[in-house]
Design a protein around this motif. Sequence first.
Motif, PDB file in Angstrom:
ATOM      1  N   ILE A  60       0.833  -1.191   0.000  1.00  0.00           N
ATOM      2  CA  ILE A  60       0.000   0.000   0.000  1.00  0.00           C
ATOM      3  C   ILE A  60       0.871   1.246   0.000  1.00  0.00           C
ATOM      4  O   ILE A  60       1.930   1.283   0.636  1.00  0.00           O
ATOM      5  N   VAL A  61       0.441   2.257  -0.724  1.00  0.00           N
ATOM      6  CA  VAL A  61       1.215   3.497  -0.844  1.00  0.00           C
ATOM      7  C   VAL A  61       0.610   4.595   0.026  1.00  0.00           C
ATOM      8  O   VAL A  61       1.324   5.339   0.687  1.00  0.00           O
ATOM      9  N   ASN A  62      -0.687   4.721   0.025  1.00  0.00           N
ATOM     10  CA  ASN A  62      -1.376   5.673   0.900  1.00  0.00           C
ATOM     11  C   ASN A  62      -2.535   4.979   1.595  1.00  0.00           C
ATOM     12  O   ASN A  62      -3.089   4.020   1.072  1.00  0.00           O
ATOM     13  N   ARG A  63      -2.850   5.427   2.784  1.00  0.00           N
ATOM     14  CA  ARG A  63      -3.925   4.804   3.551  1.00  0.00           C
ATOM     15  C   ARG A  63      -5.049   5.797   3.793  1.00  0.00           C
ATOM     16  O   ARG A  63      -4.822   7.002   3.844  1.00  0.00           O
ATOM     17  N   LEU A  64      -6.236   5.247   3.964  1.00  0.00           N
ATOM     18  CA  LEU A  64      -7.383   6.022   4.407  1.00  0.00           C
ATOM     19  C   LEU A  64      -7.884   5.431   5.717  1.00  0.00           C
ATOM     20  O   LEU A  64      -7.770   4.228   5.956  1.00  0.00           O
ATOM     21  N   ASP A  65      -8.450   6.283   6.561  1.00  0.00           N
ATOM     22  CA  ASP A  65      -9.071   5.809   7.792  1.00  0.00           C
ATOM     23  C   ASP A  65     -10.137   4.772   7.468  1.00  0.00           C
ATOM     24  O   ASP A  65     -10.733   4.779   6.384  1.00  0.00           O
ATOM     25  N   LEU A  66     -10.411   3.910   8.426  1.00  0.00           N
ATOM     26  CA  LEU A  66     -11.458   2.904   8.292  1.00  0.00           C
ATOM     27  C   LEU A  66     -12.764   3.506   7.787  1.00  0.00           C
ATOM     28  O   LEU A  66     -13.397   2.981   6.865  1.00  0.00           O
ATOM     29  N   ALA A  67     -13.169   4.634   8.357  1.00  0.00           N
ATOM     30  CA  ALA A  67     -14.474   5.216   8.040  1.00  0.00           C
ATOM     31  C   ALA A  67     -14.469   6.047   6.763  1.00  0.00           C
ATOM     32  O   ALA A  67     -15.532   6.386   6.245  1.00  0.00           O
ATOM     33  N   THR A  68     -13.304   6.394   6.252  1.00  0.00           N
ATOM     34  CA  THR A  68     -13.189   7.213   5.044  1.00  0.00           C
ATOM     35  C   THR A  68     -13.211   6.325   3.812  1.00  0.00           C
ATOM     36  O   THR A  68     -12.578   5.269   3.780  1.00  0.00           O
ATOM     37  N   SER A  69     -13.921   6.746   2.792  1.00  0.00           N
ATOM     38  CA  SER A  69     -13.949   6.012   1.535  1.00  0.00           C
ATOM     39  C   SER A  69     -13.107   6.746   0.500  1.00  0.00           C
ATOM     40  O   SER A  69     -12.744   7.900   0.674  1.00  0.00           O
ATOM     41  N   GLY A  70     -12.815   6.037  -0.604  1.00  0.00           N
ATOM     42  CA  GLY A  70     -12.166   6.717  -1.713  1.00  0.00           C
ATOM     43  C   GLY A  70     -10.896   6.070  -2.215  1.00  0.00           C
ATOM     44  O   GLY A  70     -10.618   4.892  -1.956  1.00  0.00           O
ATOM     45  N   LEU A  71     -10.109   6.852  -2.923  1.00  0.00           N
ATOM     46  CA  LEU A  71      -9.005   6.352  -3.735  1.00  0.00           C
ATOM     47  C   LEU A  71      -7.777   5.987  -2.904  1.00  0.00           C
ATOM     48  O   LEU A  71      -7.268   6.793  -2.121  1.00  0.00           O
ATOM     49  N   VAL A  72      -7.312   4.763  -3.130  1.00  0.00           N
ATOM     50  CA  VAL A  72      -6.109   4.251  -2.484  1.00  0.00           C
ATOM     51  C   VAL A  72      -5.207   3.669  -3.568  1.00  0.00           C
ATOM     52  O   VAL A  72      -5.672   3.005  -4.492  1.00  0.00           O
ATOM     53  N   VAL A  73      -3.902   3.927  -3.442  1.00  0.00           N
ATOM     54  CA  VAL A  73      -2.915   3.459  -4.413  1.00  0.00           C
ATOM     55  C   VAL A  73      -2.141   2.278  -3.822  1.00  0.00           C
ATOM     56  O   VAL A  73      -1.673   2.335  -2.685  1.00  0.00           O
ATOM     57  N   ILE A  74      -2.012   1.228  -4.609  1.00  0.00           N
ATOM     58  CA  ILE A  74      -1.242   0.050  -4.207  1.00  0.00           C
ATOM     59  C   ILE A  74      -0.226  -0.260  -5.296  1.00  0.00           C
ATOM     60  O   ILE A  74      -0.570  -0.328  -6.477  1.00  0.00           O
ATOM     61  N   ALA A  75       1.038  -0.420  -4.891  1.00  0.00           N
ATOM     62  CA  ALA A  75       2.114  -0.729  -5.832  1.00  0.00           C
ATOM     63  C   ALA A  75       2.210  -2.234  -6.038  1.00  0.00           C
ATOM     64  O   ALA A  75       2.063  -3.016  -5.089  1.00  0.00           O
ATOM     65  N   LEU A  76       2.494  -2.636  -7.264  1.00  0.00           N
ATOM     66  CA  LEU A  76       2.599  -4.053  -7.605  1.00  0.00           C
ATOM     67  C   LEU A  76       4.035  -4.489  -7.849  1.00  0.00           C
ATOM     68  O   LEU A  76       4.291  -5.680  -8.066  1.00  0.00           O
ATOM     69  N   ARG A  77       4.976  -3.527  -7.817  1.00  0.00           N
ATOM     70  CA  ARG A  77       6.394  -3.851  -7.947  1.00  0.00           C
ATOM     71  C   ARG A  77       7.185  -2.966  -6.986  1.00  0.00           C
ATOM     72  O   ARG A  77       6.775  -1.854  -6.676  1.00  0.00           O
ATOM     73  N   ARG A  78       8.335  -3.476  -6.513  1.00  0.00           N
ATOM     74  CA  ARG A  78       9.092  -2.764  -5.489  1.00  0.00           C
ATOM     75  C   ARG A  78       9.598  -1.398  -5.973  1.00  0.00           C
ATOM     76  O   ARG A  78       9.564  -0.417  -5.230  1.00  0.00           O
ATOM     77  N   LYS A  79      10.091  -1.330  -7.195  1.00  0.00           N
ATOM     78  CA  LYS A  79      10.563  -0.044  -7.704  1.00  0.00           C
ATOM     79  C   LYS A  79       9.407   0.943  -7.822  1.00  0.00           C
ATOM     80  O   LYS A  79       9.562   2.129  -7.536  1.00  0.00           O
ATOM     81  N   ALA A  80       8.272   0.455  -8.227  1.00  0.00           N
ATOM     82  CA  ALA A  80       7.100   1.316  -8.312  1.00  0.00           C
ATOM     83  C   ALA A  80       6.695   1.787  -6.924  1.00  0.00           C
ATOM     84  O   ALA A  80       6.320   2.960  -6.736  1.00  0.00           O
ATOM     85  N   GLU A  81       6.785   0.910  -5.941  1.00  0.00           N
ATOM     86  CA  GLU A  81       6.454   1.287  -4.568  1.00  0.00           C
ATOM     87  C   GLU A  81       7.340   2.439  -4.088  1.00  0.00           C
ATOM     88  O   GLU A  81       6.847   3.422  -3.530  1.00  0.00           O
ATOM     89  N   ARG A  82       8.638   2.319  -4.301  1.00  0.00           N
ATOM     90  CA  ARG A  82       9.563   3.370  -3.855  1.00  0.00           C
ATOM     91  C   ARG A  82       9.263   4.696  -4.545  1.00  0.00           C
ATOM     92  O   ARG A  82       9.235   5.749  -3.908  1.00  0.00           O
ATOM     93  N   HIS A  83       9.042   4.638  -5.836  1.00  0.00           N
ATOM     94  CA  HIS A  83       8.800   5.860  -6.593  1.00  0.00           C
ATOM     95  C   HIS A  83       7.493   6.518  -6.162  1.00  0.00           C
ATOM     96  O   HIS A  83       7.431   7.749  -5.966  1.00  0.00           O
ATOM     97  N   LEU A  84       6.446   5.729  -6.005  1.00  0.00           N
ATOM     98  CA  LEU A  84       5.151   6.283  -5.620  1.00  0.00           C
ATOM     99  C   LEU A  84       5.194   6.869  -4.207  1.00  0.00           C
ATOM    100  O   LEU A  84       4.641   7.948  -3.945  1.00  0.00           O
ATOM    101  N   LYS A  85       5.862   6.186  -3.284  1.00  0.00           N
ATOM    102  CA  LYS A  85       5.963   6.700  -1.916  1.00  0.00           C
ATOM    103  C   LYS A  85       6.764   8.001  -1.883  1.00  0.00           C
ATOM    104  O   LYS A  85       6.474   8.897  -1.075  1.00  0.00           O
ATOM    105  N   GLN A  86       7.763   8.116  -2.741  1.00  0.00           N
ATOM    106  CA  GLN A  86       8.511   9.378  -2.834  1.00  0.00           C
ATOM    107  C   GLN A  86       7.618  10.503  -3.318  1.00  0.00           C
ATOM    108  O   GLN A  86       7.720  11.634  -2.838  1.00  0.00           O
ATOM    109  N   GLN A  87       6.727  10.210  -4.262  1.00  0.00           N
ATOM    110  CA  GLN A  87       5.811  11.241  -4.745  1.00  0.00           C
ATOM    111  C   GLN A  87       4.928  11.762  -3.618  1.00  0.00           C
ATOM    112  O   GLN A  87       4.720  12.975  -3.482  1.00  0.00           O
TER     113      GLN A  87
END
Length: 229
Positions: A60-87
């Motif tokens: 997971i790249v960003n989290r939302l609270d349990l009660a909050t709905s909406g867009l969450v980003v999940i990385a499928l490769r390690r390099k993508a995870e690092r790059h997205l978390k840096q953003q």
Amino acid sequence: MPSAFNYLPPVTPWLDIVFADKDLLVLNKPSGLLSVPGRGEHLADSLLSRVQAEYGFAQIVNRLDLATSGLVVIALRRKAERHLKQQFAKRQVHKRYLAVIWGQLLHQYGTVDLPLASAGGDPPKNYVCYQQGKAAITHYRLLQQFKDSALVELTPITGRSHQLRVHMQALGLPIVGDRFYASEQACAAAPRLLLHAAHLQLQQPYTGQVLNFSADSDFVTAAGCLIAK
């Protein structure tokens, strides 16, 4: 979470995928579903565990609270995870939320610039603290005023825990359905927290292409009007 917490996550749809490529997924998380597993088997079901069951490696790249709905980003490769978390860390990702707040908003636009700190013995709550708090900035825009509430767009510049919820409470306009920060009347006015991560802009981690995502909420229509409770 409090021992009295009864976790009953929604199961339909199991995964609401907004976008997918070989590097990332963008999903529309429903209110009531954890972003990541909690402690104990009774809290094992989450957006991340559901994705990992189908995609193998996923972080997971960003989290939302349990009660909050909406867009969450999940990385499928390690390099993508690092790059997205840096953003996210460098505030290169642009986020906008929809919320229904309790009360009358006097200005069409505004900014809340109030530092936030952890409430210590009362997790996960935060509060405004000028001595020990970390900088937190939220822009707001009025979309529609109702008799006792208003539909607003919230743009967080920083990403503190419960930032939008605490900032709205600090204005005397808590988010409807907020069991942590709203008054009893405002909390009881909706069956869920009326906060939704509606828009997200980021860069594809390999191509650099700017990607824009939107997800409808379950408490406003496309016209921006409240759905009847």
